[in-house]
Design an enzyme around this catalytic site. Sequence first.
Site, short mmCIF file in Angstrom:
data_model
loop_
_atom_site.label_atom_id
_atom_site.label_comp_id
_atom_site.label_asym_id
_atom_site.label_seq_id
_atom_site.Cartn_x
_atom_site.Cartn_y
_atom_site.Cartn_z
N GLU A 74 10.87 13.75 11.71
CA GLU A 74 12.22 13.19 11.55
C GLU A 74 13.26 14.30 11.47
O GLU A 74 14.35 14.18 12.04
CB GLU A 74 12.29 12.30 10.32
CG GLU A 74 13.58 11.51 10.24
CD GLU A 74 13.60 10.48 9.13
OE1 GLU A 74 14.56 9.67 9.08
OE2 GLU A 74 12.68 10.46 8.28
N PHE A 84 4.72 2.40 12.56
CA PHE A 84 3.48 2.51 13.31
C PHE A 84 3.64 1.76 14.63
O PHE A 84 4.29 0.72 14.71
CB PHE A 84 2.31 1.90 12.54
CG PHE A 84 1.80 2.75 11.40
CD1 PHE A 84 2.25 4.03 11.20
CD2 PHE A 84 0.83 2.24 10.54
CE1 PHE A 84 1.76 4.81 10.16
CE2 PHE A 84 0.33 3.01 9.49
CZ PHE A 84 0.81 4.29 9.30
N HIS A 137 7.50 3.26 -0.58
CA HIS A 137 7.63 2.74 0.78
C HIS A 137 7.40 1.23 0.78
O HIS A 137 6.29 0.76 0.58
CB HIS A 137 6.62 3.44 1.69
CG HIS A 137 6.89 3.24 3.15
ND1 HIS A 137 7.75 2.28 3.63
CD2 HIS A 137 6.39 3.88 4.25
CE1 HIS A 137 7.78 2.33 4.95
NE2 HIS A 137 6.96 3.29 5.35
N CYS A 159 7.01 -0.53 9.85
CA CYS A 159 8.01 -0.03 8.90
C CYS A 159 9.43 -0.04 9.46
O CYS A 159 10.38 0.28 8.74
CB CYS A 159 7.64 1.37 8.44
SG CYS A 159 5.95 1.46 7.82
N HIS A 181 14.20 7.92 7.04
CA HIS A 181 12.96 7.18 6.82
C HIS A 181 12.18 7.88 5.70
O HIS A 181 11.66 7.22 4.80
CB HIS A 181 12.15 7.12 8.11
CG HIS A 181 10.98 6.20 8.05
ND1 HIS A 181 11.09 4.88 7.64
CD2 HIS A 181 9.66 6.39 8.34
CE1 HIS A 181 9.90 4.31 7.68
NE2 HIS A 181 9.01 5.20 8.10
#
Length: 414
Positions: free
Chosen positions: A316, A401, A342, A166, A305
């Site tokens: 985050e 990831f 996403h 991502c 994010h």
Amino acid sequence: MMGNEKRVVITGLGCVTPCGNSPEELWANLLAGKHGFELGNWFPEEPESRNIVAKVKNFDPGELFDKKEQRRNDVIVQYAVYCTMQALKDAGTDFKDLDPYRVGCVIGSGIGGICTTEQELDNYREKGNKRVSVFTITKMIGNMAAGEVAIRTGFKGTNFCVTTACASGTQSIGEAFRAIKHGYIDAAVAGGTEHSDIGFCYAAFNNMKAITRSQDPDRASVPFDAERSGFVLADGCGILILEEYEHAKARGAKIYAEICGYGSTCDAHHETSPDPEGKGGAKAMELAVQEAGIDPSSVNYINAHGTSTHMNDATETMAIKLAFGDHARNIAINSTKSMTGHLLGAAGGVEAIVTALSIKNGKIHRTLGYKVPDPECDLDYVTEGTRELKITAALSNSLGFGGHNGCICLKPVD
């Protein structure tokens, strides 16, 4: 480093998303608080199964690809070419005035042509080896988006695909920024593209409990909300035209924002879970601000994010506090994923576009769907609606990831 450091600006934008297939349409829907979610079905073999989907709508590859070309190119490539042509038109140039070896393409993808892979595996297993398409390899490899863009444009400079889950889109932009800054090229096509619109991908993410459990489109992607339960899987592409400032200035280009810093780190912690102390994400932000040469207190906006998973949003938030200390409470933070879902490897590209538009227009969209405060997420997430804000410096975060963290710093052009 080759010569003096160059300034890098954004002069063109192109996108395909569940909230619109142009930057103008995307921006209008974000400001209006219109998400791209609906109840659908990821599994045709289970007609009773209902899931939240975020699909690209009304995308017509026929504008740039004839039927034969569509068979040769995976949708990730079709998206990337479409968005690149849109972005070049927006930039008002084809860069024919530059040496083609001075224009690059860096386009990331988290999982490449996964739909092609599934289809051709089915052909192999059900119909035999001779029925596997001759185009399989070129359709399934993630770098073909950048490759085909180069074929269509004639840009012969540095050309590669960043695959960091991502974080792919953001790190692609960061790497292209550095190539221009240090004088290796003068301009670049940069961003991310993804198409994972198959039940196989949904099942894989769902079984690891990353997908939202909500059946309500209005409460499906609710970043930083205490009731968040996972992200909405989405598709799309975001492409930016990056250009050396003096070249852009000389041709009278419209400039959205300047990219002035890039931070790239790894948590080195776990395959899917972020560092629970947020140190990796914090360091990426710190490095981006440091390279930008600005005081941390000048950062007043972060496009987070913000996936709507429990771990990401809490971590985050922790990372922002770690990076900015008390100033973290003065920063407006939003999540574009609250409306787009996403887009995996394309997310960073689309969110960089949104960050640039926010700077250009002096507005930031709300984090849609937020209702229930979470003590672990206690910063300013812009939950009340669109906010007018003169942005002095902004960050766009992507966390992938594998522990990959990418952050780019943008500011208005002086």
